[in-house]
Design a protein around this motif. Sequence first.
Motif, PDB file in Angstrom:
ATOM      1  N   LEU A  68       0.828  -1.203   0.000  1.00  0.00           N
ATOM      2  CA  LEU A  68       0.000   0.000   0.000  1.00  0.00           C
ATOM      3  C   LEU A  68       0.862   1.252   0.000  1.00  0.00           C
ATOM      4  O   LEU A  68       0.549   2.227  -0.685  1.00  0.00           O
ATOM      5  CB  LEU A  68      -0.959   0.017   1.182  1.00  0.00           C
ATOM      6  N   VAL A  69       1.952   1.252   0.739  1.00  0.00           N
ATOM      7  CA  VAL A  69       2.850   2.404   0.764  1.00  0.00           C
ATOM      8  C   VAL A  69       3.377   2.679  -0.640  1.00  0.00           C
ATOM      9  O   VAL A  69       3.426   3.829  -1.081  1.00  0.00           O
ATOM     10  CB  VAL A  69       4.004   2.192   1.772  1.00  0.00           C
ATOM     11  N   VAL A  70       3.746   1.641  -1.378  1.00  0.00           N
ATOM     12  CA  VAL A  70       4.229   1.809  -2.750  1.00  0.00           C
ATOM     13  C   VAL A  70       3.161   2.476  -3.610  1.00  0.00           C
ATOM     14  O   VAL A  70       3.440   3.396  -4.377  1.00  0.00           O
ATOM     15  CB  VAL A  70       4.658   0.450  -3.357  1.00  0.00           C
ATOM     16  N   MET A  71       1.900   2.037  -3.479  1.00  0.00           N
ATOM     17  CA  MET A  71       0.816   2.646  -4.246  1.00  0.00           C
ATOM     18  C   MET A  71       0.629   4.110  -3.871  1.00  0.00           C
ATOM     19  O   MET A  71       0.525   4.979  -4.729  1.00  0.00           O
ATOM     20  CB  MET A  71      -0.487   1.875  -4.033  1.00  0.00           C
ATOM     21  N   LEU A  72       0.625   4.424  -2.575  1.00  0.00           N
ATOM     22  CA  LEU A  72       0.422   5.807  -2.135  1.00  0.00           C
ATOM     23  C   LEU A  72       1.543   6.719  -2.613  1.00  0.00           C
ATOM     24  O   LEU A  72       1.300   7.878  -2.957  1.00  0.00           O
ATOM     25  CB  LEU A  72       0.312   5.862  -0.608  1.00  0.00           C
ATOM     26  N   GLN A  73       2.773   6.215  -2.663  1.00  0.00           N
ATOM     27  CA  GLN A  73       3.912   7.023  -3.083  1.00  0.00           C
ATOM     28  C   GLN A  73       3.817   7.450  -4.544  1.00  0.00           C
ATOM     29  O   GLN A  73       4.453   8.415  -4.946  1.00  0.00           O
ATOM     30  CB  GLN A  73       5.220   6.282  -2.827  1.00  0.00           C
ATOM     31  N   ARG A  74       2.998   6.779  -5.332  1.00  0.00           N
ATOM     32  CA  ARG A  74       2.780   7.215  -6.723  1.00  0.00           C
ATOM     33  C   ARG A  74       2.085   8.568  -6.771  1.00  0.00           C
ATOM     34  O   ARG A  74       2.172   9.282  -7.743  1.00  0.00           O
ATOM     35  CB  ARG A  74       1.933   6.190  -7.475  1.00  0.00           C
ATOM     36  N   PHE A  75       1.367   8.908  -5.687  1.00  0.00           N
ATOM     37  CA  PHE A  75       0.600  10.148  -5.632  1.00  0.00           C
ATOM     38  C   PHE A  75       1.361  11.281  -4.952  1.00  0.00           C
ATOM     39  O   PHE A  75       0.917  12.412  -4.969  1.00  0.00           O
ATOM     40  CB  PHE A  75      -0.727   9.916  -4.897  1.00  0.00           C
ATOM     41  N   GLY A  76       2.477  10.974  -4.316  1.00  0.00           N
ATOM     42  CA  GLY A  76       3.263  12.003  -3.642  1.00  0.00           C
ATOM     43  C   GLY A  76       3.963  11.436  -2.426  1.00  0.00           C
ATOM     44  O   GLY A  76       3.815  10.258  -2.091  1.00  0.00           O
ATOM     45  N   PRO A  77       4.720  12.277  -1.735  1.00  0.00           N
ATOM     46  CA  PRO A  77       5.445  11.817  -0.551  1.00  0.00           C
ATOM     47  C   PRO A  77       4.490  11.381   0.564  1.00  0.00           C
ATOM     48  O   PRO A  77       3.403  11.931   0.693  1.00  0.00           O
ATOM     49  CB  PRO A  77       6.240  13.050  -0.105  1.00  0.00           C
ATOM     50  N   VAL A  78       4.921  10.401   1.325  1.00  0.00           N
ATOM     51  CA  VAL A  78       4.131   9.923   2.458  1.00  0.00           C
ATOM     52  C   VAL A  78       4.932  10.117   3.742  1.00  0.00           C
ATOM     53  O   VAL A  78       6.153  10.100   3.737  1.00  0.00           O
ATOM     54  CB  VAL A  78       3.714   8.443   2.312  1.00  0.00           C
ATOM     55  N   ASP A  79       4.201  10.329   4.822  1.00  0.00           N
ATOM     56  CA  ASP A  79       4.798  10.408   6.151  1.00  0.00           C
ATOM     57  C   ASP A  79       4.360   9.170   6.928  1.00  0.00           C
ATOM     58  O   ASP A  79       3.237   8.702   6.757  1.00  0.00           O
ATOM     59  CB  ASP A  79       4.312  11.652   6.898  1.00  0.00           C
ATOM     60  N   GLN A  80       5.239   8.669   7.780  1.00  0.00           N
ATOM     61  CA  GLN A  80       4.886   7.518   8.608  1.00  0.00           C
ATOM     62  C   GLN A  80       5.121   7.880  10.065  1.00  0.00           C
ATOM     63  O   GLN A  80       6.139   8.475  10.406  1.00  0.00           O
ATOM     64  CB  GLN A  80       5.715   6.294   8.211  1.00  0.00           C
ATOM     65  N   ASN A  81       4.134   7.555  10.908  1.00  0.00           N
ATOM     66  CA  ASN A  81       4.285   7.773  12.340  1.00  0.00           C
ATOM     67  C   ASN A  81       3.475   6.733  13.089  1.00  0.00           C
ATOM     68  O   ASN A  81       2.831   5.885  12.478  1.00  0.00           O
ATOM     69  CB  ASN A  81       3.908   9.211  12.727  1.00  0.00           C
ATOM     70  N   ALA A  82       3.494   6.815  14.400  1.00  0.00           N
ATOM     71  CA  ALA A  82       2.828   5.804  15.233  1.00  0.00           C
ATOM     72  C   ALA A  82       2.268   6.453  16.489  1.00  0.00           C
ATOM     73  O   ALA A  82       2.695   7.532  16.898  1.00  0.00           O
ATOM     74  CB  ALA A  82       3.822   4.712  15.608  1.00  0.00           C
ATOM     75  N   ASN A  83       1.289   5.761  17.093  1.00  0.00           N
ATOM     76  CA  ASN A  83       0.743   6.172  18.381  1.00  0.00           C
ATOM     77  C   ASN A  83       0.545   4.904  19.208  1.00  0.00           C
ATOM     78  O   ASN A  83      -0.231   4.026  18.829  1.00  0.00           O
ATOM     79  CB  ASN A  83      -0.576   6.913  18.204  1.00  0.00           C
ATOM     80  N   GLU A  84       1.240   4.824  20.307  1.00  0.00           N
ATOM     81  CA  GLU A  84       1.179   3.645  21.170  1.00  0.00           C
ATOM     82  C   GLU A  84      -0.044   3.664  22.082  1.00  0.00           C
ATOM     83  O   GLU A  84      -0.348   2.672  22.732  1.00  0.00           O
ATOM     84  CB  GLU A  84       2.449   3.551  22.032  1.00  0.00           C
ATOM     85  N   GLU A  85      -0.751   4.797  22.145  1.00  0.00           N
ATOM     86  CA  GLU A  85      -1.813   4.957  23.133  1.00  0.00           C
ATOM     87  C   GLU A  85      -3.220   4.971  22.542  1.00  0.00           C
ATOM     88  O   GLU A  85      -4.142   5.483  23.157  1.00  0.00           O
ATOM     89  CB  GLU A  85      -1.566   6.239  23.916  1.00  0.00           C
ATOM     90  N   CYS A  86      -3.438   4.422  21.363  1.00  0.00           N
ATOM     91  CA  CYS A  86      -4.779   4.372  20.781  1.00  0.00           C
ATOM     92  C   CYS A  86      -5.656   3.405  21.576  1.00  0.00           C
ATOM     93  O   CYS A  86      -5.158   2.401  22.100  1.00  0.00           O
ATOM     94  CB  CYS A  86      -4.719   3.901  19.326  1.00  0.00           C
ATOM     95  N   GLY A  87      -6.932   3.695  21.656  1.00  0.00           N
ATOM     96  CA  GLY A  87      -7.857   2.826  22.370  1.00  0.00           C
ATOM     97  C   GLY A  87      -7.878   1.415  21.814  1.00  0.00           C
ATOM     98  O   GLY A  87      -8.081   0.443  22.542  1.00  0.00           O
ATOM     99  N   ALA A  88      -7.661   1.277  20.502  1.00  0.00           N
ATOM    100  CA  ALA A  88      -7.662  -0.038  19.851  1.00  0.00           C
ATOM    101  C   ALA A  88      -6.311  -0.731  19.956  1.00  0.00           C
ATOM    102  O   ALA A  88      -6.129  -1.825  19.434  1.00  0.00           O
ATOM    103  CB  ALA A  88      -8.043   0.124  18.385  1.00  0.00           C
ATOM    104  N   GLY A  89      -5.346  -0.090  20.614  1.00  0.00           N
ATOM    105  CA  GLY A  89      -4.001  -0.641  20.722  1.00  0.00           C
ATOM    106  C   GLY A  89      -3.032   0.167  19.875  1.00  0.00           C
ATOM    107  O   GLY A  89      -3.434   1.053  19.126  1.00  0.00           O
ATOM    108  N   PRO A  90      -1.747  -0.118  19.978  1.00  0.00           N
ATOM    109  CA  PRO A  90      -0.749   0.621  19.211  1.00  0.00           C
ATOM    110  C   PRO A  90      -1.077   0.604  17.712  1.00  0.00           C
ATOM    111  O   PRO A  90      -1.517  -0.411  17.170  1.00  0.00           O
ATOM    112  CB  PRO A  90       0.554  -0.131  19.482  1.00  0.00           C
ATOM    113  N   MET A  91      -0.879   1.749  17.065  1.00  0.00           N
ATOM    114  CA  MET A  91      -1.236   1.862  15.654  1.00  0.00           C
ATOM    115  C   MET A  91      -0.171   2.671  14.916  1.00  0.00           C
ATOM    116  O   MET A  91       0.373   3.634  15.447  1.00  0.00           O
ATOM    117  CB  MET A  91      -2.601   2.555  15.543  1.00  0.00           C
TER     118      MET A  91
END
Length: 190
Positions: A68-91
């Motif tokens: 999916l990242v490869v597909m999104l990069q066709r449209f422009g730069p992507v940023d990646q980050n994370a949140n360990e405190e989401c209610g559904a668990g780390p994301m």
Amino acid sequence: MSFSDTATIFVLAVGLLTGCAGSSDETKNKAASQPEADIQLAPIILLPNGLSQGGDHSFSYGADKEQLVVMLQRFGPVDQNANEECGAGPMDFVTLSSAGLSVNFQDDKIVGWFLDGTITTLKTEEGIGIGSTRAELEKAMTIEMQPDSTLGIEFYAPRPDGGFIGGFLTGDGMDAKVESLYAGTNCFFR
């Protein structure tokens, strides 16, 4: 016309033909070197159970992050980050900032998406996107308003075949506009 006039015309004609051939080669080289971003891409479609770019480029929940990242990069730069405190668990999140689209991952598998911003080209398969009115939304899909939402004027549109599309409106009236859309697992703090 004298011989020297004929020779001059001949030399000019050969020069013009050579110049045209050079221009043609330059045009071919420019076309061959155009970056992929200049090529018309099929749009990203927002689905209740993932994302699609048409044809073989569908990414349902559970699909691998890398593809999916490869597909999104066709449209422009992507940023990646994370949140360990989401209610559904780390994301983890991969964001295509130019479109306001964030794709959510757990254990490197797609679990949801969130569209926020002013980009009106990303839409659901029914044609609903940022800026659609509530009247257009209700014509395209059956929605349930979430009266107890702490996040804003929120709607939810369950699908009979599974999944859902949710989102937020700018107001209560039929002329209120969609200001964001989401599906799947998100990191909302309610």
